[in-house]
Scaffold this motif. Structure first.
Motif, mmCIF file in Angstrom:
data_model
loop_
_atom_site.group_PDB
_atom_site.id
_atom_site.type_symbol
_atom_site.label_atom_id
_atom_site.label_comp_id
_atom_site.label_asym_id
_atom_site.label_seq_id
_atom_site.Cartn_x
_atom_site.Cartn_y
_atom_site.Cartn_z
ATOM 1 N N GLY A 1 -35.506 -56.830 97.917
ATOM 2 C CA GLY A 1 -36.672 -57.688 97.802
ATOM 3 C C GLY A 1 -36.933 -58.107 96.363
ATOM 4 O O GLY A 1 -37.793 -58.939 96.113
ATOM 5 N N TYR A 2 -36.204 -57.528 95.401
ATOM 6 C CA TYR A 2 -36.398 -57.905 93.999
ATOM 7 C C TYR A 2 -35.411 -58.977 93.599
ATOM 8 O O TYR A 2 -34.210 -58.877 93.884
ATOM 9 C CB TYR A 2 -36.206 -56.686 93.089
ATOM 10 N N VAL A 3 -35.925 -59.980 92.912
ATOM 11 C CA VAL A 3 -35.053 -61.060 92.490
ATOM 12 C C VAL A 3 -33.941 -60.541 91.595
ATOM 13 O O VAL A 3 -32.806 -60.968 91.689
ATOM 14 C CB VAL A 3 -35.878 -62.144 91.766
ATOM 15 N N TYR B 1 -31.126 -59.330 93.627
ATOM 16 C CA TYR B 1 -30.340 -60.417 94.218
ATOM 17 C C TYR B 1 -29.466 -61.076 93.151
ATOM 18 O O TYR B 1 -28.292 -61.361 93.380
ATOM 19 C CB TYR B 1 -31.259 -61.482 94.819
ATOM 20 N N ALA B 2 -30.067 -61.313 92.012
ATOM 21 C CA ALA B 2 -29.324 -61.982 90.943
ATOM 22 C C ALA B 2 -28.146 -61.111 90.514
ATOM 23 O O ALA B 2 -27.058 -61.624 90.222
ATOM 24 C CB ALA B 2 -30.240 -62.259 89.763
ATOM 25 N N LEU C 1 -26.448 -59.072 92.400
ATOM 26 C CA LEU C 1 -25.358 -59.188 93.374
ATOM 27 C C LEU C 1 -24.630 -60.520 93.193
ATOM 28 O O LEU C 1 -23.397 -60.578 93.259
ATOM 29 C CB LEU C 1 -25.916 -59.080 94.800
ATOM 30 N N MET C 2 -25.415 -61.586 92.946
ATOM 31 C CA MET C 2 -24.779 -62.876 92.709
ATOM 32 C C MET C 2 -23.842 -62.790 91.509
ATOM 33 O O MET C 2 -22.717 -63.270 91.532
ATOM 34 C CB MET C 2 -25.848 -63.948 92.439
ATOM 35 N N GLU C 3 -24.338 -62.134 90.472
ATOM 36 C CA GLU C 3 -23.545 -62.031 89.246
ATOM 37 C C GLU C 3 -22.255 -61.270 89.526
ATOM 38 O O GLU C 3 -21.178 -61.667 89.075
ATOM 39 C CB GLU C 3 -24.386 -61.309 88.181
ATOM 40 N N VAL D 1 -26.637 -52.497 105.144
ATOM 41 C CA VAL D 1 -26.777 -53.801 104.508
ATOM 42 C C VAL D 1 -28.233 -54.036 104.122
ATOM 43 O O VAL D 1 -28.541 -54.572 103.065
ATOM 44 C CB VAL D 1 -26.270 -54.905 105.469
ATOM 45 N N ARG D 2 -29.132 -53.592 104.993
ATOM 46 C CA ARG D 2 -30.540 -53.841 104.725
ATOM 47 C C ARG D 2 -31.008 -53.121 103.451
ATOM 48 O O ARG D 2 -31.851 -53.592 102.726
ATOM 49 C CB ARG D 2 -31.382 -53.393 105.910
ATOM 50 N N GLY E 1 -28.106 -51.244 108.925
ATOM 51 C CA GLY E 1 -29.074 -50.528 108.107
ATOM 52 C C GLY E 1 -28.597 -50.412 106.663
ATOM 53 O O GLY E 1 -29.389 -50.572 105.725
ATOM 54 N N GLY F 1 -20.798 -61.134 92.306
ATOM 55 C CA GLY F 1 -19.937 -62.041 93.060
ATOM 56 C C GLY F 1 -19.241 -63.020 92.147
ATOM 57 O O GLY F 1 -18.030 -63.261 92.271
ATOM 58 N N ALA G 1 -29.463 -52.879 100.821
ATOM 59 C CA ALA G 1 -29.153 -53.711 99.657
ATOM 60 C C ALA G 1 -30.191 -54.812 99.466
ATOM 61 O O ALA G 1 -30.310 -55.393 98.406
ATOM 62 C CB ALA G 1 -27.762 -54.328 99.817
ATOM 63 N N GLN G 2 -30.930 -55.075 100.524
ATOM 64 C CA GLN G 2 -31.922 -56.154 100.469
ATOM 65 C C GLN G 2 -33.224 -55.593 99.909
ATOM 66 O O GLN G 2 -34.160 -55.314 100.642
ATOM 67 C CB GLN G 2 -32.121 -56.709 101.881
#
Lengths: 500, 732
Positions: free
Chosen positions: B701-703, B706-707, B709-711, B695-696, B693, B713, B698-699
């Motif tokens: 739904g907005y780009v 996500y971007a 989190l990638m950044e 983890v979810r 839950g 990383g 963090a999801q």
């Protein structure tokens, strides 16, 4: 005046990619000449083309290995096996796509062309040691997939996921390109082992730049392989894309990206002590986050999306074990696992695609209720696919995980082996949830009446099931086939180690 | 597969072929020819292979007898079966005096009983199914006695158990029969547990010691390899000798119905009477004695095991005889009598007189089969009524049955000299009380005590068998004339009656039991569908009739073999003396035989006293009438009689007790599983979902999320790389 000798052209090396590419073009031409007709001709031509491509791969196993076209194309076991696998996956996807597309009212034949080109892109990725070629393949694959994801125009979700995939994909590609640039800068080489050149130059700032570039390259590959923390697009895109595209994407994209990752990591061996902890944690996070997040999903495709993240983690464990101890651990178990993954994922998504009917598609767990009654054969095979995904002996999934587990232990990566084992147990929960949804008709469930399975789908499912049986029964032989080190053809990592 | 005994395979193959013929063709033949001709045809095809196997067995036995005594053992290997690196278990049959004796008993009596069954089961719808099982049983039993290694013996052992199960539950529509079959099967599992452990023990011993013993033959699980070394081996490991012997005896206790594992045999009478005669009296239940005799070297090496065998045998003989007094069902009397007689056989084995045990197997096979078949004839004549209280004065109507059963009765009662039972009983009790083979357990001479108990049981046997004969054939009132039509006595349990010949009221009374398989409506429909076989109740207008020739002929043959001339097998100077026939080595030892404290004439006098006394008592009590204390009114029974009828509570304690105890253990483990194991699992699962839950969350739904989190990383990865290289002082 001196004549450059005309190099002999190794046509075989580029034959599979070329055939797939050309098949795509032919399929497009057919569509142009016969618009608004059914797609049967296109499917037939595509299947024949894929079959020919597969045939052109097989004899190469006995040809001399090495690179040609100035290092643009390389022929080795890794590339050949993965090419064959990519072709097979595409073949199976085409078998069950037509009925699905009709049920879903997706009127475009472009699926076939785009999928064929995406496959060609993936095949390029796994058979090159040139970074530009690699980038080319990555983009051919990626852009085709962006389009495919948004193919279901009447569904907002499909469009949304295509947009997300495109934006994030562009973001990831930028890192790859930047990484290539930083590798090229100090070494002047576009070869994948530019890192070793930088190390050999003994110039500290060169090494620094190369390492920086290498890190960025890894980021891009992790994105394509859907590894944590670059995984977040996966569930959204898997859910939004038409199911046949999801199946195709889950397999092709993963196979190509992991194949490329193997080469890049092997080439990064001179700097292994720097990047190894990173990939170590990426693997752990992928397995943990993928499996645990899947527990709370209510949508089958999202669940399988997270499952794909977790499986990427397993594959990374195998790759790391190989890179860590190439003399002890061959790539065989990695290839074995990828093969099994491709087959069982295709099978599972093919069965899930049965939920579509009359232009609508529900992919929540409850939408699968009663599937057992509608399509007993496909649903029965789903048990097999899920058992294999869980890793129940003696399925291919079990053997794959067992081999990776052994490899990890042999390479001294005990923590990875333990995480793999524990998270595999966790995964049983959500996988069994799929079975439960299919077989246990709960009261008051939405009953999904139609969606008759068609011959193509049954054939696809049957092929996957047979492949699982075949690979399981001949696990030893398959493994031996994939471990070619004995006849002097070195696996990738050993070759680069030898160069060092 | 050559040599004079090469066609021994036929002995096993013939019944097996018969089994296949019955199973594959039987239904078709009966359907084509119609029951009237089809059943006799299939019946003949069922008898034929057994009779042919008997002929082959006889031929081989004669050939065997012509050899010198020391070389009367031959092993015929049919094919290689299990071949591993260090062990070879071929499919091999052993032709020796013991196995051929058993073969003759099995096929000889088997053929007679098959013949009898063609008449007894003539009205049965599942005629060929019956003979399918019966032929398969004979084949399995022959594998048991002919097998030359423990594995083959075990196959036969389980095979007969299976057939016994199938035949007890032959009339499976009556739930009581199915339960009896289950009980027999389950109780036998306990015995099999011991048997298999015993086999494993032998395997372990042989595997560990075969090199030091110098055994080079890879067939070290075969009897002819094991037995010659048994003595040396067991001298080295006295503890093992006892353990293995006791475990094997547990197996024998299961199959041969010794207390406390005897509780299945009385219930097994739910099967058709020929089954009771063949399997549960003559052959299968004696396989325990066969096993002990085959492995006699092992038992002789362990005085403790021998004492246990003798003690259990004596106890069983006593309890069985005491329980037989309280039974009103004629087959139950015979069942407990069988249990009791099996006890005798184990007394014989336990005191070391294995040949005497085998001799009693032989004589008992004849006279008990005779008694069972006779009871079957009575039951047949009495419209499947098995309650002796409903009989009386049948000698007038069933003269042949009476005469032949009379011989069987005289044999089991042990009337001296003239009848077979006397000789075999003497052969057992003589050595027992005379201590020719010492069995001591501390200061207590178990063997001697077992012998004295045996004499007591002999008197009891004479008495209760007389009771049975008197109540059935006695000249008292013809009680069956007094029966009201559709009388509903408490005789429904363990009934040798077809599932469909009960009155309908019967089914209603036991609706819950029948509900297992069919509802009442379904039963009724089934009755309407099948041609109703009308066993009319006997009353004043219907008299019992003598049985057809196919049924009394076997009775007559068996009666001849129950006579005293069989005692010639004991005659000291006879070439056929069973003791030397089975144990050639005993001949030398016999010269040193000495008389014990009890002289032969005293034994004979004692036998006279016990048998004639018992018979006299029985006649006095029962010949004239059915006494009130065991009449129809259970409330008038005396307490001892009631206790005896209830088997002294043994069955209840062991049967119901173990079921209840099992249920209790089950609910405890279930509770543990439910609360402790499941609790832990659910806790872990809950934690997992909790993490999922998070983890979810963090999801989003907005780009952009996500971007981001990638950044993060990217920064983390590249930052880590740079940190590494800087902290290492630059790249190398």
């Amino acid at each position: 005046m001196s004549y450059q000798p005309i190099p002999t052209i190794d046509w075989w090396a580029i034959a599979p990619v070329s055939i797939v590419m050309v098949t795509g073009i032919v399929a497009l031409l057919i569509e142009m000449f016969r618009p608004n007709r059914n797609n049967n001709t296109i499917v037939a031509v595509s299947l024949v083309g894929l079959f020919l491509a597969g045939l052109s791969v097989v004899p190469q196993f006995s040809m001399p290995f090495g690179s040609s076209f100035g290092g643009m194309v390389v022929r080795d076991y890794l590339g050949l096996v993965l090419q064959l696998l990519l072709i097979t996956v595409c073949f199976v996807a085409f078998l069950f796509s037509e009925p699905y597309l009709r049920e879903k009212r997706i009127a475009f034949a472009e699926f076939y062309q785009l999928a064929l080109w995406a496959s060609a892109g993936g095949m390029i990725m796994v058979t090159t040691e040139n970074l530009l070629m690699f980038f080319l393949g990555l983009e051919v694959l990626g852009i085709a997939l962006y389009c495919l994801t948004g193919m279901c125009r009447q569904e907002l979700r499909s469009e949304e996921s295509a947009m997300k995939y495109f934006l994030l994909g562009a973001f990831g590609t930028a890192f790859v390109l930047m990484g290539i640039a930083y590798l090229y800068g100090p070494t002047g080489s576009l070869r994948i082992d530019a890192v070793s050149i930088a190390v050999a130059s003994d110039q500290p700032h060169f090494v620094l730049m190369a390492l920086f570039g290498f890190g960025l390259l890894l980021v891009g590959l992790c994105f394509k392989s859907a590894l944590v923390p670059f995984h977040q697009w996966t569930p959204d895109v898997y859910q939004g894309a038409p199911t046949n595209v999801t199946a195709f994407m889950a397999s092709t994209s993963k196979i190509a990206a992991i194949g490329a990752l193997i080469r890049v990591l092997a080439a990064g061996a001179p700097l292994v002590s720097y990047w190894f902890p990173i990939m170590f944690w990426v693997a752990i996070l992928s397995m943990v986050v993928g499996n645990f997040a899947a527990l709370v999903q209510k949508d089958v495709k999202r669940t399988l999306g997270y499952s794909s993240v977790a499986n990427g983690g397993y594959m990374l464990v195998a790759v790391l074990a190989h890179v860590q101890a190439p003399e002890k651990v061959s790539l065989a178990s990695t290839l074995f696992f990828i093969t099994g993954y491709g087959v069982m994922t295709m099978g599972a998504f093919a069965v899930v695609s049965l939920a579509a009917r009359d232009g609508k598609e529900g992919t929540r767990f409850q939408d699968l209720h009663g599937l057992w009654h509608r399509a007993p054969f496909a649903a029965g095979c789903l048990i097999l696919f899920v058992a294999s995904l869980i890793g129940v002996p003696p399925t291919v999934g079990f053997f794959g995980k067992m081999f990776i587990f052994n490899d990890a232990l042999a390479a001294g990566l005990l923590p990875l082996a333990l995480v793999l084992a524990v998270t595999s147990v966790v995964s049983a929960y959500y996988y069994l949830g799929i079975i439960q949804a299919v077989f246990v008709q709960e009261e008051g469930a939405v009953k999904n009446e139609s969606g008759r399975p068609q011959a193509g789908l049954n054939l696809a499912v049957l092929l996957c099931a047979l492949a699982i049986f075949g690979i399981s029964l001949g696990a030893e032989n398959v493994l031996k086939f994939m471990a070619p080190a004995e006849d002097g053809r070195q696996p990738v990592a050993e070759r680069t180690v030898a160069q060092r | 597969m050559t040599g004079p005994f090469a066609n021994v395979w036929l002995i096993v193959a013939l019944p097996l072929i018969g089994f296949l013929v019955q199973a594959l063709l039987g239904g078709k033949v009966v359907q084509t020819l119609g029951p009237r001709f089809g059943r006799p045809a299939m019946g003949a095809l069922a008898v034929l292979p057994i009779a042919a196997a008997f002929a082959v067995g006889l031929d081989l036995t004669i050939k065997l007898a012509q050899l010198p005594p020391e070389s009367r053992t031959a092993v015929v290997t049919l094919f290689d079966w299990i071949t591993l690196q260090s062990v070879n278990v071929p499919f091999e049959l052993r032709v020796d005096t013991l196995s051929m004796t058993m073969v003759l008993i099995i096929t000889g009596i088997g053929a007679l009983i098959h013949l009898y069954a063609t008449g007894y089961m003539a009205e049965e719808r599942d005629y060929t199914r019956f003979f399918t099982y019966l032929n398969l049983f004979v084949a399995a039993m022959l594998v048991l006695v002919l097998g030359n290694n423990l594995v083959l013996t075990f196959i036969g052992w389980e095979g007969v158990g299976l057939c016994s199960y199938l035949l007890i539950g032959f009339w499976y529509k009556d739930v009581a029969n199915s339960k009896a079959a289950n009980k027999a099967f389950i109780v036998n599992r306990i015995g099999d547990w011991g048997f298999t452990l015993g086999i494993f023990g032998i395997v372990v011993l042989m595997a560990a010691n075969k090199d030091s013993l110098g055994i080079t033959d890879a067939r070290w699980m075969s009897f002819d390899v094991i037995l010659p070394y048994a003595k040396d081996l067991l001298a080295m490991y006295p503890g093992w000798a006892t353990a293995v012997a006791v475990l094997l005896f547990i197996g024998a206790m299961g199959k041969s119905a010794q207390y406390p594992l005897a509780i299945w045999l009385p219930d097994a009478m739910a099967g058709p009477t020929p089954v009771s005669a063949l399997i549960h009296a003559a052959t299968m239940v004696t396989s325990g004695i066969y096993l002990l005799t085959r492995m006699s070297e092992w038992f002789l090496a362990s005085p403790v095991a021998m004492a246990i065998v003798a003690g259990v045998g004596a106890l069983t003989a006593l309890i069985g005889a005491a329980t037989a007094f309280g039974q009103t069902d004629i087959k139950k009397v015979l069942a407990f009598s069988t249990v009791s007689q099996l006890g005798y056989m184990f007394i014989g084995c336990g005191v070391g007189a294995f040949y005497a045990g085998m001799f009693h197997v032989l004589t008992h096979a004849f006279f008990k089969a005779l008694l069972f078949l006779g009871s079957g004839a009575v039951i047949h004549a009495m419209a499947h009524n098995q309650d002796m209280r409903n009989y009386g004065n049948l000698q007038r109507y069933l003269p042949i049955t009476f005469a032949t059963m009379g011989i069987g009765w005289a044999a089991i009662a042990g009337i001296p000299f003239l009848f077979a039972g006397f000789w075999s009983k003497e052969a057992i009790l003589g050595p027992a009380v005379n201590q020719t083979e010492a069995v001591m357990l501390g200061p207590l001479s178990v063997g001697q005590w077992a012998g004295w108990v045996g004499f007591l049981v002999a008197a009891m046997t004479a008495c209760y068998m007389t009771r049975m004969m008197a109540l059935t054939f006695g000249s008292g009132p013809e009680r069956w004339r007094l029966l009201p039509a559709h009388s509903g006595h408490d005789d429904h349990h363990g009934h040798d009656a077809h599932g469909h010949d009960h009155g309908h009221d019967h089914h209603e009374a036991h609706a819950d039991e029948h509900g297992y398989f069919m509802t009442d409506a379904e039963l009724e429909a089934a009755h309407a569908a099948e041609p109703h076989e009308h066993h009319h109740e006997l009353d004043a207008h219907h008299k019992p009739h003598e049985v057809p020739v196919t049924m009394w002929l076997p009775l007559a043959v068996l009666a001849v073999f129950s006579l005293g001339w069989v005692g010639a097998l004991l005659y000291e100077n006879s070439a056929w003396k069973l003791k030397y026939w089975l144990f050639p080595a005993a001949k030398k030892a016999a010269e040193h035989a000495h008389d014990g404290p009890v002289a032969t004439w005293m034994l004979i006098a004692l036998s006279f006293a016990t048998s004639l006394g018992g018979i006299a008592l029985g006649l006095w009590l029962y010949w004239r009438r059915l006494p009130d204390w065991e009449g129809w009114d259970l409330s008038k029974w005396n307490p001892l009689q009631k206790a005896s009828q209830r088997q002294f509570g043994i069955d209840e304690v062991l049967g119901d007790g173990s079921v209840k105890a099992g249920a209790a253990v089950g609910s405890v483990t279930w509770a543990f599983d439910r609360w402790v194991v499941d609790g832990l699992v659910n806790l872990v699962g809950g934690l997992g979902r909790l993490f999922g839950g998070v983890v979810r969350k963090a999801q989003s739904g907005y780009v952009r999320g996500y971007a981001l989190l990638m950044e993060i990383g990217v920064v983390a990865i590249v930052g880590y790389l740079l940190y590494q290289i800087v902290s290492a002082g630059g790249a190398r």
